[in-house]
Design a protein around this motif. Structure first.
Motif, PDB file in Angstrom:
ATOM      1  N   CYS A 107       0.942  -1.131  -0.022  1.00  0.00           N
ATOM      2  CA  CYS A 107      -0.015  -0.059  -0.067  1.00  0.00           C
ATOM      3  C   CYS A 107       0.861   1.252  -0.079  1.00  0.00           C
ATOM      4  O   CYS A 107       1.010   1.941   0.997  1.00  0.00           O
ATOM      5  CB  CYS A 107      -1.050  -0.170   1.229  1.00  0.00           C
ATOM      6  N   VAL A 108       1.345   1.452  -1.174  1.00  0.00           N
ATOM      7  CA  VAL A 108       2.335   2.625  -1.347  1.00  0.00           C
ATOM      8  C   VAL A 108       1.962   3.177  -2.808  1.00  0.00           C
ATOM      9  O   VAL A 108       1.382   2.353  -3.587  1.00  0.00           O
ATOM     10  CB  VAL A 108       3.884   2.151  -1.418  1.00  0.00           C
ATOM     11  N   PRO A 109       2.516   4.323  -2.870  1.00  0.00           N
ATOM     12  CA  PRO A 109       2.008   4.780  -4.663  1.00  0.00           C
ATOM     13  C   PRO A 109       2.985   4.144  -5.624  1.00  0.00           C
ATOM     14  O   PRO A 109       3.764   3.633  -5.241  1.00  0.00           O
ATOM     15  CB  PRO A 109       2.708   6.318  -4.246  1.00  0.00           C
TER      16      PRO A 109
ATOM     17  N   GLU B 191       4.826   4.806  -7.679  1.00  0.00           N
ATOM     18  CA  GLU B 191       6.177   5.196  -8.130  1.00  0.00           C
ATOM     19  C   GLU B 191       7.271   5.066  -7.060  1.00  0.00           C
ATOM     20  O   GLU B 191       8.361   5.130  -7.033  1.00  0.00           O
ATOM     21  CB  GLU B 191       6.479   6.921  -8.483  1.00  0.00           C
ATOM     22  N   ASP B 192       6.623   4.362  -5.879  1.00  0.00           N
ATOM     23  CA  ASP B 192       7.402   4.301  -4.610  1.00  0.00           C
ATOM     24  C   ASP B 192       8.291   2.950  -4.940  1.00  0.00           C
ATOM     25  O   ASP B 192       7.937   1.989  -5.549  1.00  0.00           O
ATOM     26  CB  ASP B 192       6.638   3.773  -3.517  1.00  0.00           C
TER      27      ASP B 192
ATOM     28  N   SER C 183       7.177  -0.497  -4.590  1.00  0.00           N
ATOM     29  CA  SER C 183       6.081  -0.943  -5.306  1.00  0.00           C
ATOM     30  C   SER C 183       6.155  -2.227  -6.134  1.00  0.00           C
ATOM     31  O   SER C 183       7.003  -2.249  -7.115  1.00  0.00           O
ATOM     32  CB  SER C 183       5.335   0.198  -6.133  1.00  0.00           C
TER      33      SER C 183
ATOM     34  N   ARG D 269      -4.198  -0.703  -6.801  1.00  0.00           N
ATOM     35  CA  ARG D 269      -4.207   1.048  -6.274  1.00  0.00           C
ATOM     36  C   ARG D 269      -3.568   0.911  -5.085  1.00  0.00           C
ATOM     37  O   ARG D 269      -4.442   1.387  -3.993  1.00  0.00           O
ATOM     38  CB  ARG D 269      -5.250   1.757  -6.465  1.00  0.00           C
ATOM     39  N   GLY D 270      -2.218   0.980  -4.858  1.00  0.00           N
ATOM     40  CA  GLY D 270      -1.731   0.880  -3.536  1.00  0.00           C
ATOM     41  C   GLY D 270      -1.758   2.196  -2.819  1.00  0.00           C
ATOM     42  O   GLY D 270      -1.547   2.362  -1.566  1.00  0.00           O
ATOM     43  N   GLU D 271      -2.044   3.413  -3.646  1.00  0.00           N
ATOM     44  CA  GLU D 271      -2.213   4.578  -3.044  1.00  0.00           C
ATOM     45  C   GLU D 271      -3.617   4.745  -2.245  1.00  0.00           C
ATOM     46  O   GLU D 271      -3.705   5.824  -1.467  1.00  0.00           O
ATOM     47  CB  GLU D 271      -2.254   5.768  -4.087  1.00  0.00           C
TER      48      GLU D 271
ATOM     49  N   SER E  11      -8.891  -0.330  -1.735  1.00  0.00           N
ATOM     50  CA  SER E  11      -8.119  -0.665  -2.894  1.00  0.00           C
ATOM     51  C   SER E  11      -8.545  -2.188  -3.113  1.00  0.00           C
ATOM     52  O   SER E  11      -8.564  -2.546  -4.247  1.00  0.00           O
ATOM     53  CB  SER E  11      -6.891  -0.697  -2.524  1.00  0.00           C
TER      54      SER E  11
END
Ligand code: 6PG
Length: 239
Positions: A75-77, A79-80, A83, A107-109, A115
């Motif tokens: 659960c990160v953006p 581009e992290d 990810s 969608r980790g964001e 999500s």
């Protein structure tokens, strides 16, 4: 049903697994017109993804007819650096002719539960053709950890990882075990004890660790292991 074991030298694992994935994708597209592939995260699959993005597999896989999903996501953006989507983009998806509309990332964001609900809708009920999985040192696979309620009837779960990033979204056992082919990619002596433990649980019909619950209802189960990860299997199985 015992898994099919493909035990290869460490420097052959990526190519052997890539050849198998390419073959399964090509077969699925020729039979069904399209293929649904779920990618694994973590570090082990990266060389296999690179091999898939390199000749001859680069040319042979009909990527325009492949829908790519993810077995799990942190659960990160997107581009992290942690990810799974970013890793797959870097190692595979940005190198092959796959339309962006064919790539269905988790969608980790979003908040994990939101999500998971959203991804269950994206995934739908059509069985996946190929699911790639890794194996964690604690016997987890995707983001199904020993503490995860595995008997959930949800197709996509919000879970908690003991390893950061802690909040995850994962396919549940339902979609994984409904797949036509499930392929584990496991490398390194650090996984050997768990591999042996999980195979013993499968053979005895008494699964305990999450990876031991991966037993496709109608599909094939293939474990690609390097010789180190297979080193603690009973002699018969590792021959
Ligand atoms: C993740 C993966 C996870 C991974 C195992 C093995 O999001 O991390 O889905 O299940 O496959 O932890 O990771 P390595 O391949 O890096 O050992």
């Amino acid at each position: 049903m015992l898994p099919e074991l493909r035990i290869v030298n460490p420097d052959e694992l990526a190519q052997a697994a890539a050849a198998a994935v390419a073959e399964q994708l090509t077969n699925a597209v020729s039979r069904l017109g399209r293929a649904r592939l779920a990618l694994a995260g973590g570090g082990t699959p990266r060389p296999t993804y690179h091999a898939l993005a390199t000749s001859p597999h680069l040319e042979e896989v009909p990527w325009a007819d492949v829908d790519v999903y993810f077995g799990d996501e942190r659960c990160v953006p997107a581009e992290d650096p942690s990810s799974n989507f970013r890793m797959a983009q870097e190692a595979l998806l940005s190198h092959v002719a796959i339309p962006a509309s064919n790539i269905h990332r988790i969608r980790g964001e979003l908040a994990p539960e939101d999500s998971a609900r959203a991804y269950a809708r994206v995934l739908g009920d059509t069985p996946l053709d190929i699911v790639l999985l890794g194996l964690g040192g604690d016997g987890h696979t995707a983001s199904l950890f020993p503490e995860t309620p595995l008997m959930s009837d949800k197709s996509v779960l919000a879970t908690q990882s003991p390893i950061a990033p802690h909040r995850r979204v994962s396919l549940g056992l339902g979609p994984i075990n409904a797949a036509n082919v499930v392929i584990f990619l496991v490398a390194g002596v650090g996984k050997a004890e768990r591999v042996a433990e999980i195979h013993a649980q499968i053979a005895s019909g008494k699964p305990v660790l999450p990876a031991a619950y991966v037993q496709p209802v109608h599909g094939r189960l293939i474990w690609f292991l390097d010789t180190h990860a297979a080193s603690m299997l009973p002699p018969l199985e590792s021959s």
